[in-house]
Write an enzyme that holds these catalytic residues in place. Structure first.
Site, PDB file in Angstrom:
ATOM      1  CD  GLN A  46      -2.368   1.371   2.807  1.00  0.00           C
ATOM      2  OE1 GLN A  46      -2.362   2.425   3.399  1.00  0.00           O
ATOM      3  NE2 GLN A  46      -2.898   0.276   3.333  1.00  0.00           N
ATOM      4  CB  THR A 149       4.396   4.284  12.113  1.00  0.00           C
ATOM      5  OG1 THR A 149       5.558   3.579  12.528  1.00  0.00           O
ATOM      6  CG2 THR A 149       4.391   4.460  10.624  1.00  0.00           C
ATOM      7  CB  CYS A 486       5.437 -14.248  45.657  1.00  0.00           C
ATOM      8  SG  CYS A 486       4.584 -12.695  45.993  1.00  0.00           S
TER       9      CYS A 486
HETATM   10  N1  3NM Z   1      -2.571   2.326  10.526  1.00  0.00           N
HETATM   11  P1  3NM Z   1       4.088   0.346  12.303  1.00  0.00           P
HETATM   12  S1  3NM Z   1      -1.427   1.916  12.744  1.00  0.00           S
HETATM   13  C1  3NM Z   1      -0.760   2.955   8.986  1.00  0.00           C
HETATM   14  O1  3NM Z   1      -4.313   1.570  13.509  1.00  0.00           O
HETATM   15  C2  3NM Z   1      -1.250   2.540  10.292  1.00  0.00           C
HETATM   16  O2  3NM Z   1      -5.080   1.707  11.500  1.00  0.00           O
HETATM   17  C3  3NM Z   1      -2.813   2.013  11.780  1.00  0.00           C
HETATM   18  O3  3NM Z   1       3.036   1.347  11.642  1.00  0.00           O
HETATM   19  C4  3NM Z   1      -4.159   1.748  12.308  1.00  0.00           C
HETATM   20  O4  3NM Z   1       3.965  -0.940  11.581  1.00  0.00           O
HETATM   21  C5  3NM Z   1      -0.461   2.339  11.416  1.00  0.00           C
HETATM   22  O5  3NM Z   1       5.403   1.022  12.062  1.00  0.00           O
HETATM   23  C6  3NM Z   1       1.011   2.465  11.510  1.00  0.00           C
HETATM   24  O6  3NM Z   1       3.734   0.285  13.768  1.00  0.00           O
HETATM   25  C7  3NM Z   1       1.677   1.127  11.652  1.00  0.00           C
END
Ligand code: 3NM
Ligand code: MG
Length: 577
Positions: A46, A149, A486
């Site tokens: 994508q 990201t 524990c």
């Molecule tokens: N969409 P990485 S999280 C593009 O939650 C994208 O829909 C997301 O990046 C969603 O693999 C995301 O570096 C980023 O964590 C994912």
């Protein structure tokens, strides 16, 4: 009909310099990730550009298509139906990926045609089912974990949230629509995330059959490939983890289980299996690595020695990688330290033990007592696969609730009555026997691990939530000595590690005692063996003539743990009677 797609590894691009690194373009990195088209490590790509003009996007799609087409990987574009229309007409793209605030699926379908691949992002049950109803070809579910990201990632759903969306899809008749998860997926966690996200229902009774199961088809990643020094190697490594998850779970202890249609309501460990496990423990002296608090360290180390394990009390996450590699080692995380530093240490250790395929026992001490501890539970659960979760009612309830999506939390809180704020580390006592059984079984099925709820009667669920054992042994005097709760975790780490050693020996065929083909020794059985030893030893010690209170109980308890274990190793199980 759109083409059929292999969703195992779904690559989403990102052109921000922080991810791409200096001197690299999106086209370079995708080209490198698809460098060996015949290997097909990446099944779909994508192009995701949030601030790029249409003309540049069209150029990028053309350049990318020169790599994706020979690899048989469709290329889709994020958000922009207008760009997709033009690129598809030019033969440079196969579809579009839509978010919740983009053009709707029906309009996109009208513009792009029946052959286009149209994917949708969903982060709630409602969004997932609606997207299916609208005609999405696949769904991207997330965010699984926090990610840097995507700056606007809304919902953190965790593996329980993914599972819940898969369940809702099945129930709405959309079990056939492929799904990937996204958000914080890396080579190190892909296998366990896919494993723990699967929706694998069991039948409610022997008379009924279970609804169909649904697994994720793969993982969608940005940084795991786009930020990798060697994108081709990163893609290959991810593809391998996805492949492994489809045949075996996240650790050596977890194999793919056959579908189960009948609920066995009660289960006990047979004396023969308890004996085998304790004998293996006696003979293999597994390392029990405890990350625990200062109060407990001394007694836990003595308990480990008494049951035949070799204790090491080490709270540094950096040491865990070395310890995890030692043969037969296991880890106990006793959540004594819920500070950011403590949690970072736990996370490192969990990653190391998961990578080595060695078992982890999680004791969420005082989990519900404070907001800090509730957050620590979520962070620890997000760090990896935990083979056994052990706690009292308040702790297990907190762990259970921490993984529920908002819709389910509201419903289940109403069902179970208002949750009590947990006081100190003493568990609540709000649930009756049926509710306790249901709690362990649901948490176990969701996390796909063994769950122990301790109390006057202990409830133990196997990792499918199917077999639930009740253990009514032990002695109230255990509650008068610090650290005895524990220490059960320490004993469980020893028996679970011993069971793994036993299976390994069986597999290699060198048990030398003709035991091959004997009853399968799984983690559930190993936990029951550890509880049998611990509680019987306590009950025996409590009534010794030398014992007049908690002070004299401790040495007698250590003696009995040692005596019962040695007796088992010598084939004498009379103590268990
Ligand atoms: N969409 P990485 S999280 C593009 O939650 C994208 O829909 C997301 O990046 C969603 O693999 C995301 O570096 C980023 O964590 C994912
Ligand atoms: Mg979008």
């Amino acid at each position: 009909m759109p083409p059929s797609v292999d969703y195992s590894v779904y690559l989403v691009t990102d052109s921000t310099p922080a991810i791409l690194g200096p001197g690299r373009t999106v086209v370079d990195v995708v080209g490198a990730a698809l460098a060996e088209p015949e290997k097909k490590h990446v099944g779909i790509v994508q192009l995701r550009e949030k601030d790029t003009d249409a003309r540049t996007m069209l150029e990028n799609l053309k350049a990318l298509h020169a790599f994706t087409a020979p690899a048989g990987a469709p290329l889709v574009v994020n958000d922009r139906v207008d760009v997709a229309v033009v690129a598809m007409a030019r033969g440079h793209c196969e579809g579009v990926h839509l978010g919740q605030d983009d053009i709707d699926v029906a309009t996109a379908r009208k513009l792009l045609g029946a052959e286009a691949i149209i994917g949708v992002s969903a982060s709630t049950i409602d969004e997932a089912v609606t997207a299916c109803r609208d005609g999405a070809d696949y769904l991207g579910l997330g965010s699984v974990f926090p990610t840097t990201t995507k700056t606007n990632a809304k919902h953190l759903v965790g593996t329980p949230g993914i599972q819940r969306m898969l369940q809702a899809m099945v129930e709405a008749g959309f079990g056939h629509i492929p799904t990937v998860c996204i958000g914080g997926i890396q080579t190190s966690n892909a296998r366990r995330v896919l494993f723990q996200s699967g929706y694998r229902p069991v039948a409610a009774s022997a008379e009924t059959t279970a609804p169909p199961a649904k697994e994720l088809d793969g993982v969608a990643v940005v940084s795991a490939i786009m930020a990798a020094a060697d994108p081709g190697a990163a893609a290959a490594a991810l593809a391998e983890q996805v492949r492994l998850s489809k045949t075996q779970g996240p650790t050596d202890f977890y194999r793919a289980l056959p579908p189960c249609s009948v609920q066995a309501r009660s289960a006990q460990a047979s004396p023969a299996s308890v004996q085998r496990i304790l004998q293996a423990l006696h003979e293999t002296t597994p390392l029990s690595h405890n990350m625990t608090n200062l109060v407990v360290q001394n007694i836990a180390a003595n308990v480990a020695l008494a049951v035949g394990a070799s204790p090491i009390m080490a709270n540094s996450g950096d040491e865990a990688a070395d310890l995890a590699r030692l043969p037969g080692s296991s880890l106990v995380i006793n959540m004594g330290s819920a500070t950011p530093e403590g949690i970072a240490n736990y996370s490192k250790a969990i990653a190391a033990y998961n990578a080595a395929g060695r078992p982890i026992i999680f004791d969420p001490v005082g989990a519900g007592a404070t907001a800090t501890r509730r957050a620590a539970v979520r962070a620890i659960m997000a760090s990896g696969y935990l083979d056994v979760i052990k706690g009292n009612e308040g702790e297990i309830q907190t762990v259970y609730l921490s993984g529920l999506c908002d819709e389910d939390r509201a419903r289940e809180t109403a069902e179970a009555g208002p949750l009590q704020q947990q006081r100190g580390v003493d568990g609540g006592n709000a649930l009756d026997a049926a509710a306790r059984r249901r709690l362990v079984s649901r948490l176990a099925a969701r996390e796909k691990c063994v769950v122990v709820l301790t109390g006057a009667i202990d409830y133990v669920s196997d990792s499918r939530g199917v077999r639930v054992a009740e253990v009514a042994d032990g002695h109230p005097i255990l509650g008068e000595v610090t650290g005895t709760g524990c220490c059960l975790g320490t004993v469980l780490s020893a028996t679970v590690a011993a069971a793994a050693n036993l299976r390994r020996a069986d597999k290699e065929g060198n048990t030398g005692d003709g035991e091959q083909g004997a009853e399968e020794i799984d983690t559930f059985t190993a936990v029951l063996a550890g509880m049998a030893l611990y509680e019987r030893a306590a009950a025996r010690a409590a009534v010794m003539p030398s014992v007049s209170g908690p002070g004299t109980f401790v040495p007698a308890f250590l003696d009995e743990l040692s005596r019962c274990r040695r007796a088992a190793a010598a084939n004498d199980m009379s103590w268990l009677a």
